[in-house]
Every structure is written in C-alpha cells, then in structure tokens.
Design a protein around this motif. Structure first.
Motif, PDB file in Angstrom:
ATOM      1  N   GLY A 241      10.168  -3.058  -9.197  1.00  0.00           N
ATOM      2  CA  GLY A 241       9.453  -3.553  -8.127  1.00  0.00           C
ATOM      3  C   GLY A 241      10.411  -4.082  -6.920  1.00  0.00           C
ATOM      4  O   GLY A 241      11.591  -3.508  -6.661  1.00  0.00           O
ATOM      5  N   ASN A 242       9.611  -4.537  -5.676  1.00  0.00           N
ATOM      6  CA  ASN A 242      10.277  -4.905  -4.403  1.00  0.00           C
ATOM      7  C   ASN A 242      10.411  -6.318  -4.261  1.00  0.00           C
ATOM      8  O   ASN A 242      10.010  -7.008  -5.263  1.00  0.00           O
ATOM      9  N   THR A 243      10.981  -6.435  -3.347  1.00  0.00           N
ATOM     10  CA  THR A 243      10.972  -7.936  -2.846  1.00  0.00           C
ATOM     11  C   THR A 243       9.382  -8.515  -2.938  1.00  0.00           C
ATOM     12  O   THR A 243       8.536  -7.785  -2.336  1.00  0.00           O
TER      13      THR A 243
ATOM     14  N   ALA B  77      15.283  -5.657   6.171  1.00  0.00           N
ATOM     15  CA  ALA B  77      15.896  -5.755   4.621  1.00  0.00           C
ATOM     16  C   ALA B  77      14.732  -5.213   3.883  1.00  0.00           C
ATOM     17  O   ALA B  77      13.455  -5.561   4.090  1.00  0.00           O
ATOM     18  N   HIS B  78      14.907  -4.185   3.006  1.00  0.00           N
ATOM     19  CA  HIS B  78      14.050  -3.699   1.935  1.00  0.00           C
ATOM     20  C   HIS B  78      14.936  -3.790   0.816  1.00  0.00           C
ATOM     21  O   HIS B  78      15.493  -2.827   0.566  1.00  0.00           O
ATOM     22  N   CYS B  79      14.629  -4.511  -0.181  1.00  0.00           N
ATOM     23  CA  CYS B  79      15.233  -4.719  -1.464  1.00  0.00           C
ATOM     24  C   CYS B  79      14.485  -4.416  -2.591  1.00  0.00           C
ATOM     25  O   CYS B  79      13.279  -4.931  -2.691  1.00  0.00           O
ATOM     26  N   HIS B  80      15.097  -3.859  -3.513  1.00  0.00           N
ATOM     27  CA  HIS B  80      14.284  -3.412  -4.762  1.00  0.00           C
ATOM     28  C   HIS B  80      15.120  -4.586  -5.835  1.00  0.00           C
ATOM     29  O   HIS B  80      16.241  -4.999  -5.668  1.00  0.00           O
ATOM     30  N   ASN B  81      14.380  -4.620  -7.087  1.00  0.00           N
ATOM     31  CA  ASN B  81      14.377  -5.718  -7.983  1.00  0.00           C
ATOM     32  C   ASN B  81      15.166  -5.341  -9.344  1.00  0.00           C
ATOM     33  O   ASN B  81      14.994  -5.996 -10.204  1.00  0.00           O
TER      34      ASN B  81
ATOM     35  N   LEU C 177       0.537  -1.210   0.015  1.00  0.00           N
ATOM     36  CA  LEU C 177      -0.023  -0.039   0.067  1.00  0.00           C
ATOM     37  C   LEU C 177       0.776   1.392  -0.112  1.00  0.00           C
ATOM     38  O   LEU C 177       0.369   2.471  -0.027  1.00  0.00           O
ATOM     39  N   ARG C 178       2.323   1.162   0.030  1.00  0.00           N
ATOM     40  CA  ARG C 178       3.122   2.455   0.060  1.00  0.00           C
ATOM     41  C   ARG C 178       3.962   2.388  -1.228  1.00  0.00           C
ATOM     42  O   ARG C 178       3.677   2.758  -2.366  1.00  0.00           O
ATOM     43  N   ASP C 179       4.982   1.353  -0.980  1.00  0.00           N
ATOM     44  CA  ASP C 179       5.953   1.281  -2.101  1.00  0.00           C
ATOM     45  C   ASP C 179       5.298   0.733  -3.582  1.00  0.00           C
ATOM     46  O   ASP C 179       5.758   1.186  -4.565  1.00  0.00           O
ATOM     47  N   GLY C 180       4.315  -0.386  -3.057  1.00  0.00           N
ATOM     48  CA  GLY C 180       3.738  -0.876  -4.196  1.00  0.00           C
ATOM     49  C   GLY C 180       2.584  -0.003  -4.809  1.00  0.00           C
ATOM     50  O   GLY C 180       2.766   0.318  -6.299  1.00  0.00           O
TER      51      GLY C 180
HETATM   52 ZN    ZN Z   1      11.432   1.053  -1.411  1.00  0.00          ZN
END
Ligand code: ZN
Ligand code: KIV
Length: 387
Positions: free
Chosen positions: A237-239, A201-205, A12-15
C-alpha cells in the motif's frame, strides 16, 4: 500562520491498481465526488493511456470536479502525454504527472539506459507536457533508492524545464524515516532552483514506514503528501491519508494544517472499502473498527472516567459517533455496569458482583458479549438468586 500541506489523493490511480480494486467510471465518479467533499487538493484520477476505461474515467472526472486539481499519470512518453492531455482537457485545473525511474535499478536494469539519457528524457517529457498544461508534476521513480547527487541533478533539470511540482517517491518502500527526511533536506539544500517548485512525498508501505517517511518529508520541506484512503495501493500500500492528516492535526505544536474535513474521514473510508471490496483491518489506525474500541478492564475503567485517559483523538473528529466499550472476558465491572446502564439496568454493587461472576462464565466461552447476551446473563443471575 500554519504551514499548509497539500493532500494529493491517488486512491483512484495507485490505489485502484491493486488487483480486485478496479472501479468502473460511475464508481470512480462517486469516489471523486467524495474526495472533493473531503477537501483533498489534488485528485489523481487515473493513468489515461492504460486502458480505454481509465481514459473515460479521467475524462468524466475532469468534467465533474470543480475545485480540486485533476491529475493524470503518464510515463515519459509522448503518446502517454498526448492521451493524458486529451483526457484532462475539460478539467478546471488539469495537471499532468509525468516521470521516469532514477535509481540504478530503474536506469540500468529496467530501462537499459544511462544517467544522462534519463535526464534528457525527463526534461523532454516535462517540456512536452507544458505544451498542453501549465501545471506539470514530475515523478522521479524509485527516488528512495537513488543516489542523492544524481537525484539533485534530475530535480534541477526538470524544474528548469518547467515542472511545478517534483515528486520524490519511495517507490519500493525501502527508506527509513531519517533517510527519507535527509534526502528531502539534501534536495532543499543543494538544488539551486528548488524554491521554484513544490516538493512532494509519495511513499509506499513495504516496511510499514510510509506514513513515518511522509511525515519525515514534511519536517524537511515537503509541501504535498501523496496518499490513499485506507492506505490502499500497490503491494503493502501507499501512505494512508487519514494517518497523515490526523498526525498533523493532533500535533498542533508542529504548526501544520490541511484542507481535509476530518469529520468525513470515517464515511469516506467505509465507502472506498465497500466499493473496492477491500476490508479495512480492524486495528488500522484512525479507521479500523477497533480504533476507538476498548476491551480490557483497566482501559475501560480509565476511558469511562475520562475519555482522554486512553484516547488521543476524539472519535467525533473523524466522524465516528463515540468510542465503544467491548465486553470480553478481559473486561471489568466498570464496563459491565456501563453497558447494563445503557440497557436501562441499575444494580447495587453487591448485585453487580454476582452478575459479573455469571458474565465471566459466559465471556470465557465466547469471544464477545453483546446486548442480547447481557439480557440472558441478567435473567440467569435472577434465576440463581431466586433459588
Ligand atoms: Zn506509487
Ligand atoms: O510509486 C511510484 O513511484 C509511483 C509513481 C508512478 C508516482 O506511483
């Protein structure tokens, strides 16, 4: 005892930052409800200062959610923190997620600042957030590309200021799994108050490594993984939540667990995809339409003999009825027999050989053979043998 990994969902935030994925408050409430049922530990509900609509959504989610922590994002800016605190004020378990850039790029080229000034702003943001809520998460933006010695100084300072969780984002998706794992290990080794906070952990793809990096983080002491349903998020995208959860679940020997009810993964994925108008790629791990579909003859024969010959996850465990046997020109007799039997047909091996020849003729001309086509094929075969 298994090691518990907290699942922090930022769909609901990064997505939701992704162009075209914006949701209104009603839709966000619907997703938040599904996330809570799914078992996520923390719901990042939005970035309250970003728009009145987002403020309203965070406020509504704060009122609705009962079990999960509800989190609101801020920059290291007083006004952001005040607005987030206001939006979160009805939450049972509110968390402010504040932070600032810590890489050379962010400090000098984006914020036009200095290393010392950034630490000062980070500490002030955490201390100010603590005036409103007990649970304060600090994100060290672009930690993936930051110097580890400087990063350690930032982490130590924000924990001293009261941060309960410290997020180490690979904001640009640059790190290799070994690098990201070593970064976490470095922090765990050299930050003397590290045991006073949870490391996230907050990883981007961007290089397709978000899940691998998050898992490398877990192996080195990360206790919270930040992720989204279907891996949606900024740029590539994110993890992906379902990937992390199923990796930890399927590799039982690793001894990790999450609170996710995996049987709800498929329905939640479809709901998010529909509401956000973001189709899931067919070959997406766990939730893609082909994730449990078998189409080559060798695989079909193997899976029909024993599912585990070609499947490492029981589809029922992620809420999918069953694996599917897709009929294409690459399929074999075993698959054809299986699908015909499901339609109530039983043929001798000799007849099946004849039907298979007709089937191949059709399958070479079209991509996939469905049940209707199968009836036509059987009819055609019967006509041929009657002549
Ligand atoms: Zn992020
Ligand atoms: O990717 C990132 O660095 C972020 C932070 C705002 C947490 O999304």
């Amino acid at each position: 005892m298994k090691n518990q990994i907290q699942i922090f969902d930022t769909t609901l935030r990064d997505g939701e930052q992704v162009p075209g994925c914006q949701l209104n408050t009603k839709e966000k409430l619907f997703v938040a409800d599904a996330l809570e049922e799914l078992g996520v530990d923390i719901i990042e509900a939005g970035f309250p200062i970003s728009s009145p609509g987002d403020f309203q959504s965070v406020q509504a989610i704060s009122k609705q959610v009962k079990r999960a922590v509800v989190c609101g994002l801020t920059r290291a800016v007083k006004k952001d923190i005040e607005v987030a605190a206001e939006a979160l004020k009805d939450a049972q378990r509110p968390r402010i997620h504040t932070g600032i850039g810590v890489s050379y790029y962010h400090i000098h080229l984006k914020l036009k600042s200095t290393e010392d000034e950034i630490i000062d702003r980070a500490v002030k943001a955490v201390k100010y957030s603590k005036k409103f809520v007990e649970d304060v998460e600090f994100y060290a933006e672009d930690a993936g590309r930051a110097d580890n010695i400087y990063l350690a100084k930032v982490v130590e300072a924000v924990i001293k200021a009261g941060a309960t969780v410290v997020n180490i984002p690979d904001t640009t998706g640059y790190c290799l799994p070994i690098e990201y794992g070593e970064k976490i290990k470095f922090l765990k080794t050299y930050v003397k108050n590290i045991d006073k906070a949870i490391i996230a952990a907050h990883c981007h793809n961007d290089l397709g490594l978000a899940t691998a990096n998050s898992i490398a983080g877990v192996f080195n002491g990360v206790e919270q993984v930040e992720c989204t349903i279907n891996g949606i998020g900024e740029r590539a995208g994110n993890t992906s939540m379902e990937e992390v959860v199923m990796i930890l679940r399927q590799h039982k020997d690793l001894n990790y667990t999450t609170n996710i009810n995996t049987k709800l993964i498929s329905s939640t994925s479809q709901m998010v995809s529909n509401l956000m108008h973001m189709p899931v790629q067919p070959n997406k791990a766990i939730v893609g339409s082909n994730a449990f579909a078998h189409s080559s003859g060798i695989h079909q024969d193997g899976v029909l003999k024993n599912r585990e010959n070609y499947e490492i996850i029981d589809p029922a465990d992620v809420g999918i009825d069953k694996s599917s046997i897709i009929l294409t020109a690459r399929s074999g007799r075993a698959a054809l027999k299986f699908r015909l039997q499901k339609l109530g047909h039983k043929f001798s091996e000799k007849k099946l050989d004849g039907i298979y020849d007709v089937f191949l003729d059709y399958a070479d001309k079209q991509k996939e053979i469905n049940d209707k086509d199968l009836s036509v094929i059987v009819k055609k075969f019967n006509q041929l043998v009657a002549v």
